[in-house]
Scaffold this motif. Structure first.
Motif, mmCIF file in Angstrom:
data_model
loop_
_atom_site.group_PDB
_atom_site.id
_atom_site.type_symbol
_atom_site.label_atom_id
_atom_site.label_comp_id
_atom_site.label_asym_id
_atom_site.label_seq_id
_atom_site.Cartn_x
_atom_site.Cartn_y
_atom_site.Cartn_z
ATOM 1 N N UNK A 70 0.821 -1.213 0.000
ATOM 2 C CA UNK A 70 0.000 0.000 0.000
ATOM 3 C C UNK A 70 0.854 1.261 0.000
ATOM 4 N N UNK A 71 2.010 1.189 0.650
ATOM 5 C CA UNK A 71 2.871 2.373 0.782
ATOM 6 C C UNK A 71 4.096 2.300 -0.124
ATOM 7 N N UNK A 72 4.025 1.453 -1.135
ATOM 8 C CA UNK A 72 5.190 1.230 -2.002
ATOM 9 C C UNK A 72 5.714 2.511 -2.631
ATOM 10 N N UNK A 73 4.828 3.420 -2.969
ATOM 11 C CA UNK A 73 5.248 4.651 -3.617
ATOM 12 C C UNK A 73 5.891 5.661 -2.692
ATOM 13 N N UNK A 74 5.946 5.360 -1.399
ATOM 14 C CA UNK A 74 6.508 6.293 -0.427
ATOM 15 C C UNK A 74 7.970 6.004 -0.105
ATOM 16 N N UNK A 75 8.472 4.856 -0.546
ATOM 17 C CA UNK A 75 9.786 4.406 -0.102
ATOM 18 C C UNK A 75 10.836 4.518 -1.202
ATOM 19 N N UNK A 76 12.085 4.620 -0.761
ATOM 20 C CA UNK A 76 13.216 4.500 -1.686
ATOM 21 C C UNK A 76 13.443 3.026 -1.974
ATOM 22 N N UNK A 77 13.788 2.714 -3.211
ATOM 23 C CA UNK A 77 14.072 1.328 -3.556
ATOM 24 C C UNK A 77 15.155 1.294 -4.620
ATOM 25 N N UNK A 78 15.679 0.100 -4.851
ATOM 26 C CA UNK A 78 16.763 -0.075 -5.822
ATOM 27 C C UNK A 78 16.404 -1.214 -6.764
ATOM 28 N N UNK A 79 16.540 -0.950 -8.053
ATOM 29 C CA UNK A 79 16.315 -1.954 -9.094
ATOM 30 C C UNK A 79 17.674 -2.491 -9.530
ATOM 31 N N UNK A 80 17.840 -3.796 -9.471
ATOM 32 C CA UNK A 80 19.103 -4.441 -9.828
ATOM 33 C C UNK A 80 18.959 -5.063 -11.219
ATOM 34 N N UNK A 81 19.832 -4.670 -12.136
ATOM 35 C CA UNK A 81 19.760 -5.164 -13.507
ATOM 36 C C UNK A 81 21.075 -5.837 -13.891
ATOM 37 N N UNK A 82 20.996 -6.742 -14.850
ATOM 38 C CA UNK A 82 22.184 -7.444 -15.331
ATOM 39 C C UNK A 82 22.120 -7.580 -16.844
ATOM 40 N N UNK A 83 23.273 -7.468 -17.481
ATOM 41 C CA UNK A 83 23.340 -7.574 -18.941
ATOM 42 C C UNK A 83 23.098 -9.010 -19.373
ATOM 43 N N UNK A 95 13.358 -2.807 -1.501
ATOM 44 C CA UNK A 95 12.888 -1.617 -0.802
ATOM 45 C C UNK A 95 13.768 -1.426 0.432
ATOM 46 N N UNK A 96 14.089 -0.173 0.734
ATOM 47 C CA UNK A 96 14.958 0.100 1.878
ATOM 48 C C UNK A 96 14.426 1.306 2.651
ATOM 49 N N UNK A 97 14.597 1.289 3.966
ATOM 50 C CA UNK A 97 14.149 2.395 4.795
ATOM 51 C C UNK A 97 14.436 2.114 6.253
ATOM 52 N N UNK A 98 14.102 3.083 7.097
ATOM 53 C CA UNK A 98 14.310 2.897 8.533
ATOM 54 C C UNK A 98 13.149 2.089 9.097
ATOM 55 N N UNK A 99 13.441 1.004 9.795
ATOM 56 C CA UNK A 99 12.378 0.090 10.245
ATOM 57 C C UNK A 99 11.510 0.695 11.333
ATOM 58 N N UNK A 100 10.250 0.366 11.278
ATOM 59 C CA UNK A 100 9.345 0.701 12.367
ATOM 60 C C UNK A 100 9.207 -0.542 13.238
ATOM 61 N N UNK A 101 9.977 -0.569 14.300
ATOM 62 C CA UNK A 101 10.038 -1.760 15.126
ATOM 63 C C UNK A 101 11.472 -2.229 15.272
ATOM 64 N N UNK A 102 11.654 -3.397 15.831
ATOM 65 C CA UNK A 102 12.986 -3.904 16.142
ATOM 66 C C UNK A 102 13.344 -5.097 15.270
ATOM 67 N N UNK A 103 14.652 -5.294 15.104
ATOM 68 C CA UNK A 103 15.123 -6.502 14.442
ATOM 69 C C UNK A 103 15.024 -7.668 15.418
#
Length: 223
Positions: A104-117, A180-188
């Motif tokens: 639901x909140x996918x558009x709010x987060x920073x993310x990284x797309x990994x591509x390969x030739x 997707x990457x971000x600061x967690x809400x909660x603990x590891x």
């Protein structure tokens, strides 16, 4: 709360998939450390036939949100998921709520797309051996800094075209994965996995322990 650690064993044993994030942005310096770690990964012939695309602009985040929406339809079907009732506090309900919140909140987060030739001499599956270690390095570097991360399937299914078009990835590069990457809400916390004795064979295949219904103690959904 973020919990950085330089203990590699703690990193490995607590790098859960994080699906709930705070609104605090991930600064470039922190993200760059994760990306640098990705470049240190082993890869075939050290050819480094990879490119990592940070998605944080409004139009790219909108594309990520659309890809997540598309992927959720498949995920719900495959796993028989549905949004839990408000009064359902079971473990499955808690896991599902986190999954739905991520989408639901996918558009709010920073993310990284990994591509390969795409190499003509090897399948995409084989070439994965030269890109997936980079993704894992990124993921573990995020955990070491107290960041949360989650591998997604949003660059697959029909979401692949959405992301490919939004980013402009040419056809001779395949979309290997998305994080997707971000600061967690909660603990590891400690990951839940089958025991080593359940999954490791020595010298000979063990048909009993190879049965995928054997030892269901992994408790899927806790990353």
């Amino acid at each position: 709360m973020p919990h950085p650690t330089s203990d590699v064993w703690e990193v490995l044993s607590t790098a859960r998939s994080i699906r709930r994030f705070t609104d605090e942005p991930v600064h470039d310096e922190t993200l760059t450390r994760c990306l640098a770690a990705a470049t240190w990964a082993p890869n075939g012939a050290n050819a480094q036939l990879w490119r990592f695309i940070v998605l944080d602009a409004p139009s790219q985040r909108a594309a990520v949100a659309e890809a997540a929406r598309i992927a959720l339809q498949t995920i719900e079907s495959v796993y028989g998921m549905s949004r839990p009732a408000d009064d359902d506090n079971s473990r499955a309900a808690r896991n599902n709520r986190a999954t739905y919140e991520l989408h639901d909140r996918a558009g709010e987060h920073t993310s990284v797309l990994f591509t390969a030739f795409k190499n003509e001499f090897a399948s995409e599956y084989l070439q994965g051996g030269s890109i997936y270690p980079a993704m894992q390095n990124f993921y573990l570097a995020a955990r070491a800094q107290g960041l949360g991360a989650c591998f997604t399937s949003w660059a697959s299914y029909d979401g692949e075209k959405v992301l490919r078009d939004a980013v402009g990835v040419p056809d001779d590069w395949f979309l290997a994965g998305h994080v997707v990457v971000g600061w967690p809400r909660g603990n590891f916390g400690a990951v839940r996995r089958r025991s080593v004795t359940d999954v490791v064979f020595r010298n000979r295949w063990d048909p009993e322990r190879a049965d995928i219904t054997y030892g269901r103690g992994a408790r899927p959904g806790r990353g």
